[in-house]
Scaffold this motif. Structure first.
Motif, PDB file in Angstrom:
ATOM      1  N   GLY A  47      -0.144  21.975  43.991  1.00 38.89           N
ATOM      2  CA  GLY A  47      -0.960  21.273  44.970  1.00 38.89           C
ATOM      3  C   GLY A  47      -2.020  20.402  44.326  1.00 38.89           C
ATOM      4  O   GLY A  47      -3.113  20.220  44.868  1.00 38.89           O
ATOM      5  N   TRP A  48      -1.679  19.833  43.177  1.00 42.52           N
ATOM      6  CA  TRP A  48      -2.644  19.080  42.360  1.00 42.52           C
ATOM      7  C   TRP A  48      -2.893  17.707  42.969  1.00 42.52           C
ATOM      8  O   TRP A  48      -1.999  16.865  43.024  1.00 42.52           O
ATOM      9  CB  TRP A  48      -2.082  18.954  40.947  1.00 42.52           C
ATOM     10  CG  TRP A  48      -3.054  18.514  39.920  1.00 42.52           C
ATOM     11  CD1 TRP A  48      -4.176  19.146  39.511  1.00 42.52           C
ATOM     12  CD2 TRP A  48      -2.964  17.323  39.121  1.00 42.52           C
ATOM     13  NE1 TRP A  48      -4.798  18.445  38.508  1.00 42.52           N
ATOM     14  CE2 TRP A  48      -4.083  17.321  38.249  1.00 42.52           C
ATOM     15  CE3 TRP A  48      -2.055  16.271  39.053  1.00 42.52           C
ATOM     16  CZ2 TRP A  48      -4.305  16.298  37.334  1.00 42.52           C
ATOM     17  CZ3 TRP A  48      -2.273  15.257  38.143  1.00 42.52           C
ATOM     18  CH2 TRP A  48      -3.386  15.279  37.294  1.00 42.52           C
ATOM     19  N   ARG A  49      -4.108  17.476  43.433  1.00 41.83           N
ATOM     20  CA  ARG A  49      -4.447  16.229  44.124  1.00 41.83           C
ATOM     21  C   ARG A  49      -5.406  15.364  43.317  1.00 41.83           C
ATOM     22  O   ARG A  49      -6.003  14.424  43.847  1.00 41.83           O
ATOM     23  CB  ARG A  49      -5.090  16.544  45.475  1.00 41.83           C
ATOM     24  CG  ARG A  49      -4.227  17.389  46.398  1.00 41.83           C
ATOM     25  CD  ARG A  49      -4.857  17.483  47.789  1.00 41.83           C
ATOM     26  NE  ARG A  49      -6.191  18.064  47.747  1.00 41.83           N
ATOM     27  CZ  ARG A  49      -7.269  17.528  48.337  1.00 41.83           C
ATOM     28  NH1 ARG A  49      -7.178  16.387  48.987  1.00 41.83           N
ATOM     29  NH2 ARG A  49      -8.448  18.126  48.262  1.00 41.83           N
ATOM     30  N   ALA A  50      -5.556  15.675  42.037  1.00 44.79           N
ATOM     31  CA  ALA A  50      -6.585  15.005  41.241  1.00 44.79           C
ATOM     32  C   ALA A  50      -6.453  13.485  41.205  1.00 44.79           C
ATOM     33  O   ALA A  50      -7.466  12.782  41.314  1.00 44.79           O
ATOM     34  CB  ALA A  50      -6.591  15.575  39.823  1.00 44.79           C
ATOM     35  N   PRO A  51      -5.251  12.905  41.031  1.00 47.99           N
ATOM     36  CA  PRO A  51      -5.185  11.438  41.004  1.00 47.99           C
ATOM     37  C   PRO A  51      -5.722  10.798  42.279  1.00 47.99           C
ATOM     38  O   PRO A  51      -6.489   9.829  42.229  1.00 47.99           O
ATOM     39  CB  PRO A  51      -3.686  11.167  40.824  1.00 47.99           C
ATOM     40  CG  PRO A  51      -3.164  12.377  40.127  1.00 47.99           C
ATOM     41  CD  PRO A  51      -3.942  13.516  40.721  1.00 47.99           C
ATOM     42  N   GLN A  52      -5.347  11.356  43.414  1.00 50.10           N
ATOM     43  CA  GLN A  52      -5.809  10.796  44.687  1.00 50.10           C
ATOM     44  C   GLN A  52      -7.314  11.007  44.868  1.00 50.10           C
ATOM     45  O   GLN A  52      -8.012  10.122  45.372  1.00 50.10           O
ATOM     46  CB  GLN A  52      -5.038  11.438  45.849  1.00 50.10           C
ATOM     47  CG  GLN A  52      -3.567  11.058  45.923  1.00 50.10           C
ATOM     48  CD  GLN A  52      -2.711  11.702  44.840  1.00 50.10           C
ATOM     49  OE1 GLN A  52      -2.987  12.823  44.397  1.00 50.10           O
ATOM     50  NE2 GLN A  52      -1.677  10.994  44.407  1.00 50.10           N
ATOM     51  N   LEU A  53      -7.814  12.160  44.430  1.00 53.09           N
ATOM     52  CA  LEU A  53      -9.249  12.419  44.568  1.00 53.09           C
ATOM     53  C   LEU A  53     -10.072  11.507  43.663  1.00 53.09           C
ATOM     54  O   LEU A  53     -11.162  11.072  44.033  1.00 53.09           O
ATOM     55  CB  LEU A  53      -9.548  13.885  44.264  1.00 53.09           C
ATOM     56  CG  LEU A  53      -8.997  14.900  45.265  1.00 53.09           C
ATOM     57  CD1 LEU A  53      -9.325  16.323  44.813  1.00 53.09           C
ATOM     58  CD2 LEU A  53      -9.539  14.656  46.668  1.00 53.09           C
ATOM     59  N   CYS A  54      -9.554  11.215  42.469  1.00 51.39           N
ATOM     60  CA  CYS A  54     -10.254  10.283  41.576  1.00 51.39           C
ATOM     61  C   CYS A  54     -10.399   8.924  42.242  1.00 51.39           C
ATOM     62  O   CYS A  54     -11.468   8.312  42.217  1.00 51.39           O
ATOM     63  CB  CYS A  54      -9.496  10.164  40.259  1.00 51.39           C
ATOM     64  SG  CYS A  54     -10.289   9.080  39.045  1.00 51.39           S
ATOM     65  N   MET A  55      -9.309   8.455  42.855  1.00 55.68           N
ATOM     66  CA  MET A  55      -9.354   7.143  43.512  1.00 55.68           C
ATOM     67  C   MET A  55     -10.213   7.189  44.770  1.00 55.68           C
ATOM     68  O   MET A  55     -10.885   6.210  45.107  1.00 55.68           O
ATOM     69  CB  MET A  55      -7.940   6.672  43.836  1.00 55.68           C
ATOM     70  CG  MET A  55      -7.031   6.590  42.625  1.00 55.68           C
ATOM     71  SD  MET A  55      -7.810   5.773  41.186  1.00 55.68           S
ATOM     72  CE  MET A  55      -6.911   6.553  39.830  1.00 55.68           C
ATOM     73  N   GLN A  56     -10.235   8.328  45.455  1.00 53.65           N
ATOM     74  CA  GLN A  56     -11.128   8.466  46.600  1.00 53.65           C
ATOM     75  C   GLN A  56     -12.577   8.392  46.145  1.00 53.65           C
ATOM     76  O   GLN A  56     -13.421   7.788  46.806  1.00 53.65           O
ATOM     77  CB  GLN A  56     -10.873   9.779  47.331  1.00 53.65           C
ATOM     78  CG  GLN A  56     -11.683   9.920  48.611  1.00 53.65           C
ATOM     79  CD  GLN A  56     -11.356  11.197  49.373  1.00 53.65           C
ATOM     80  OE1 GLN A  56     -10.262  11.746  49.263  1.00 53.65           O
ATOM     81  NE2 GLN A  56     -12.310  11.676  50.144  1.00 53.65           N
ATOM     82  N   GLY A  57     -12.872   8.997  44.979  1.00 53.88           N
ATOM     83  CA  GLY A  57     -14.213   8.889  44.426  1.00 53.88           C
ATOM     84  C   GLY A  57     -14.596   7.447  44.143  1.00 53.88           C
ATOM     85  O   GLY A  57     -15.733   7.024  44.412  1.00 53.88           O
ATOM     86  N   ILE A  58     -13.647   6.673  43.618  1.00 56.20           N
ATOM     87  CA  ILE A  58     -13.902   5.252  43.342  1.00 56.20           C
ATOM     88  C   ILE A  58     -14.177   4.497  44.630  1.00 56.20           C
ATOM     89  O   ILE A  58     -15.153   3.733  44.733  1.00 56.20           O
ATOM     90  CB  ILE A  58     -12.711   4.631  42.582  1.00 56.20           C
ATOM     91  CG1 ILE A  58     -12.672   5.159  41.143  1.00 56.20           C
ATOM     92  CG2 ILE A  58     -12.790   3.106  42.594  1.00 56.20           C
ATOM     93  CD1 ILE A  58     -11.444   4.735  40.361  1.00 56.20           C
TER      94      ILE A  58
END
Length: 221
Positions: A47-58
């Motif tokens: 359930g690794w969502r890190a790429p999407q969360l990084c872009m959400q942070g941007i």
């Protein structure tokens, strides 16, 4: 581990082994090399969502600050892996050149069919040695899940800043305990030295499972 053997139990074991058995840079490189073929399936099971969360942070930073990271600029993916983070950057409209800093050839082989990356730097991001990535080159350097207590430790943040142009940004997402440890201290030190300004810090829940993460963004001065 053949792909048809990947399930929740084997994905959990992959993560547990990474945390408890992989202690340094060469261990980490070998571990990812040996599991590259199944990496994306393992990530999905976690359930690794890190790429999407990084872009959400941007995008949250851009919305809050009124600053836009140029979508036709040049970016480098630090720890590019199989291209999941590069694809996430494309998904928020980035059309410019993306280069990859990825030490593990087998991971990069999995990324190549996505046709995301232009240049590949086959190196580790280390604390005590600069990579061959040219200085003052990128509008954005971003890193997803790379900074930890293994190879890419807090000192690697200095080299990440070196890669971007003045006014450019470094965007990182990591497990919250790594930010609460040395990364926050290093970011503060770089700010005190006048190298960067800390522009955005945001906590996300469920990075994978119940593990929280921190997305932080620095702007080079």
């Amino acid at each position: 581990m053949p792909s048809n053997e990947i399930n929740q139990e084997s994905a959990n074991k992959w993560l547990t082994d990474l945390w408890w058995q992989v202690k340094g840079a060469e261990d980490e490189r070998e571990y990812y090399s040996n599991t590259a073929v199944n990496y994306e399936e393992i990530s999905a099971n976690l359930g690794w969502r890190a790429p999407q969360l990084c872009m959400q942070g941007i995008t949250n930073y851009e919305r809050r600050s009124g600053i836009t990271i140029p979508r036709d600029g040049r970016a480098i993916d630090i720890g590019a892996g199989t291209g999941l983070s590069g694809q996430a950057l494309r998904d928020i409209g980035f059309t410019g050149q993306i280069d990859a800093l990825e030490p593990t050839e087998n991971m990069f082989v999995q990324a190549q069919p996505k046709n995301i990356f232009t240049l590949w730097y086959h190196e580790l991001l280390l604390e005590d040695k600069e990579t061959s990535v040219p200085s003052n080159t990128y509008d954005l350097a971003y890193s997803v899940g790379v900074f930890s207590d293994r190879s890419a430790k807090s000192g690697g943040l200095r080299d990440s800043v070196r890669m971007v142009k003045p006014g450019g940004h470094v965007a990182v997402i990591c497990v919250k305990r790594h930010w609460d440890g040395d990364l926050d201290i290093m970011a503060q030190k770089l700010q005190e030295e006048g190298k960067v300004e800390i522009k955005h810090v945001e906590v996300f829940e469920k990075y994978f499972y119940h593990t929280n993460s921190v997305s932080f963004i620095l702007q080079k001065q």
